[in-house]
Design an enzyme around this catalytic site. Structure first.
Site, PDB file in Angstrom:
ATOM      1  N   LYS A 110       0.823  -1.214   0.000  1.00 35.40           N
ATOM      2  CA  LYS A 110       0.000   0.000   0.000  1.00 35.40           C
ATOM      3  C   LYS A 110       0.856   1.262   0.000  1.00 35.40           C
ATOM      4  O   LYS A 110       0.407   2.315  -0.447  1.00 35.40           O
ATOM      5  CB  LYS A 110      -0.895   0.041   1.229  1.00 35.40           C
ATOM      6  CG  LYS A 110      -1.725  -1.187   1.443  1.00 35.40           C
ATOM      7  CD  LYS A 110      -2.879  -1.242   0.493  1.00 35.40           C
ATOM      8  CE  LYS A 110      -3.680  -2.507   0.727  1.00 35.40           C
ATOM      9  NZ  LYS A 110      -4.875  -2.575  -0.063  1.00 35.40           N
TER      10      LYS A 110
HETATM   11  C1  LIG Z   1      -0.971  -7.685   2.478  1.00 33.44           C
HETATM   12  C2  LIG Z   1      -2.076  -7.610   1.498  1.00 33.44           C
HETATM   13  N1  LIG Z   1      -2.080  -8.463   0.477  1.00 33.44           N
HETATM   14  C3  LIG Z   1      -3.057  -8.432  -0.442  1.00 33.44           C
HETATM   15  C4  LIG Z   1      -4.109  -7.538  -0.346  1.00 33.44           C
HETATM   16  C5  LIG Z   1      -5.145  -7.543  -1.422  1.00 33.44           C
HETATM   17  O1  LIG Z   1      -4.990  -6.439  -2.256  1.00 33.44           O
HETATM   18  P1  LIG Z   1      -6.239  -5.863  -3.050  1.00 33.44           P
HETATM   19  O2  LIG Z   1      -7.211  -5.452  -2.014  1.00 33.44           O
HETATM   20  O3  LIG Z   1      -5.695  -4.724  -3.815  1.00 33.44           O
HETATM   21  O4  LIG Z   1      -6.756  -6.971  -3.868  1.00 33.44           O
HETATM   22  C6  LIG Z   1      -4.145  -6.650   0.727  1.00 33.44           C
HETATM   23  C7  LIG Z   1      -5.227  -5.668   0.906  1.00 33.44           C
HETATM   24  O5  LIG Z   1      -5.579  -4.927   0.091  1.00 33.44           O
HETATM   25  C8  LIG Z   1      -3.089  -6.658   1.637  1.00 33.44           C
HETATM   26  O6  LIG Z   1      -3.049  -5.766   2.626  1.00 33.44           O
HETATM   27  N1  LIG Z   2      -6.678  -5.090   2.181  1.00 33.12           N
HETATM   28  C1  LIG Z   2      -7.000  -3.718   2.291  1.00 33.12           C
HETATM   29  C2  LIG Z   2      -8.462  -3.472   2.124  1.00 33.12           C
HETATM   30  C3  LIG Z   2      -8.734  -2.119   1.565  1.00 33.12           C
HETATM   31  O1  LIG Z   2      -8.349  -2.112   0.245  1.00 33.12           O
HETATM   32  P1  LIG Z   2      -8.101  -0.843  -0.643  1.00 33.12           P
HETATM   33  O2  LIG Z   2      -6.997  -1.245  -1.539  1.00 33.12           O
HETATM   34  O3  LIG Z   2      -9.369  -0.571  -1.335  1.00 33.12           O
HETATM   35  O4  LIG Z   2      -7.725   0.312   0.226  1.00 33.12           O
HETATM   36  C4  LIG Z   2      -6.416  -3.179   3.586  1.00 33.12           C
HETATM   37  O5  LIG Z   2      -5.375  -3.651   3.974  1.00 33.12           O
HETATM   38  O6  LIG Z   2      -6.976  -2.319   4.202  1.00 33.12           O
END
Ligand SMILES: Cc1ncc(COP(=O)(O)O)c(C=O)c1O
Ligand SMILES: N[C@@H](CCOP(=O)(O)O)C(=O)O
Length: 462
Positions: free
Chosen positions: A112
């Protein structure tokens, strides 16, 4: 470059407006009205350039005239300066043909940070210029929240309210959200699971009086800028394995579909991606949907990969938009059906999705086994989310096509699960070593829109 809503009923916006707006006013998500192309020559020219330079070249066409080239380069430089690895997103080889893209060298140890550090800088530049203030709300299953708080803590023009599901994030994730002392940071533990938190955030955007009154902004992957920043590492990693002259596949641990959707955009821009593999944990609605065409949430089970404990996957709407031939009305209709329990993807749309995406799931034991086996085989300690990816990737490899699995978080964010699986303790980096000693500050809230809105209004009035 203009941005349009997946539901086709909201005004089109510039990049900067879409970034500051979050959810479209018709409830949809913003997308560029056309996808800029990178030629084979453009892609080849990324070889050997810095991550920052690649980021500039990949993202620039999407930005329009929001920032000058010099401003945008400076924003990118500041965004990635705090990363703990010179390559920003290094690629490690697990075995012949299988590579791990380490996306956890940012300040909060999860992928993120790639988008959130950039958005923090973009918001600051834009709000400073306009003299505006915004109120950011975000829902998190753990990592978005910590990354958002890190990116916006102490910023004068922003209050940031982060909702995480009470008792359903790891202790490290919780402490990353509850220990920052800055007055503009508000960590809120909501009764419910991530889908509840995300639904309340979308409800706030759909309550126009509240939205306009507090000048709401969003930093979930609702926000197009979040997706855009994540497109970059698909290019850098593929180029380092021979793109555009060789195809690669990606397996992406998936929950809200933002990260893998960024891969879809990279492919649409011209990156020769063979397959995009959706890897889910036992909350496997996306795998079930791609297998059967039925999208029906049936409750969220807590797992050792809590950030993927999601059943209402926000960005799937963006993929559906393209699968339905950019028909906003059709997307609006299936999203209405979702409110009353679920929907069936049309045959044509399902076929379009399957042309790009494969999918698989990892149960809890398979996730633990992948952590242990990867550690023993290659000395790489995986977080449980990345382990879901590696497990699924192993079943989707094709001869002659390198597979890149995205390692989305550092194992030290989930020490108990990692140690149970591997007997190896993953320590936090030195700069975070006192995380367990810092005082926590959190407000418990019910899953109630009016109460949440009242709390936010009171906090920003003081
Ligand atoms: C460590 C981790 N892996 C994978 C994901 C999944 O990613 P996305 O929500 O973009 O599919 C998340 C949350 O978004 C996450 O925090
Ligand atoms: N897995 C995410 C969930 C939120 O997803 P987002 O990519 O829409 O912000 C988290 O870790 O919060």
């Amino acid at each position: 470059m203009r941005y349009i809503s997946t539901r086709g009923q909201a005004p089109s916006l510039s990049f900067e407006e879409a970034m500051l707006t979050g959810l479209a006013r018709d409830g949809g998500l913003y997308l560029p009205e056309s996808i800029p192309q990178m030629s084979a020559g453009d892609i080849r020219a990324l070889e050997g350039v810095s991550y920052e330079e690649a980021a500039f070249r990949v993202m620039r066409p999407f930005i329009g005239d929001a920032f000058t080239d010099d401003e945008f380069r400076a924003i990118i430089a500041r965004a990635y300066a705090g990363f703990g690895h010179a390559a920003r997103a290094p690629l490690k080889q697990l075995d012949s043909g299988h590579f791990l893209l380490e996306l956890f060298h940012g300040p909060t140890l999860a992928f993120k940070d790639f988008a959130m550090q950039l958005i923090g800088q973009l918001f600051e530049a834009s709000l400073t210029r306009s003299g505006r203030r915004v109120c950011i709300v975000g829902a998190t299953s753990g990592d978005t929240g910590s990354a958002a708080i890190e990116a916006f803590r102490g910023l004068d023009a922003v209050d940031v309210f982060i909702f995480y599901p009470h008792g359903r994030v790891s202790e490290v994730q919780r402490r990353q959200m509850t220990t920052p002392a800055e007055a503009n940071v508000h960590a809120l533990a909501i009764d419910g699971h991530f889908d509840d938190a995300q639904a309340r955030v979308k409800d706030m955007f759909n309550d126009f009086e509240f939205r306009d009154g507090v000048r709401l902004a969003g930093v979930n992957s609702i926000n197009w800028a979040r997706v855009l920043a994540q497109v970059v590492y698909y290019f850098t990693s593929a180029v380092s394995l021979g793109a555009p002259d060789r195809k690669v596949s990606f397996t992406v641990p998936t929950g809200n579909f933002g990260d893998i959707f960024a891969g879809y955009i990279a492919k649409q821009m011209g990156l020769p991606i063979d397959r995009l593999v959706v890897a889910t944990n036992q909350n496997d609605i996306l795998h079930r949907c791609l297998s059967s065409g039925e999208y029906r949430p049936d409750g969220v089970a807590p797992t050792i990969s809590p950030s993927m404990d999601i059943q209402v996957s926000s960005n799937f709407e963006r993929a559906l938009y393209y699968a339905y031939g950019q028909d906003g009305r059709a997307v609006g209709q299936v999203m209405d059906e979702l409110k009353s329990g679920g929907f069936a993807v049309s045959q044509g749309a399902l076929q379009a999705l399957r042309e790009v995406f494969d999918s698989g799931r990892a149960g809890e034991d398979e996730t633990r086994a992948a952590i242990r086996a990867t550690w023993e085989r290659s000395g790489e300690l995986l977080c449980p989310h990345s382990a879901v990816g590696v497990h699924v990737a192993d079943a989707h490899r094709r001869p002659g096509v390198p597979m890149i699995t995205l390692a989305t978080a550092h194992p030290a964010k989930f020490p108990a699960a990692v140690e149970e699986a591997s007997d190896v303790h993953a320590p936090l980096p030195e700069r975070m070593a006192d995380l367990y000693d810092r005082a926590e500050r959190v407000t418990r809230v019910g899953n109630d829109l009016r109460a949440i809105e009242t709390l936010i209004k009171e906090r920003i009035a003081n």
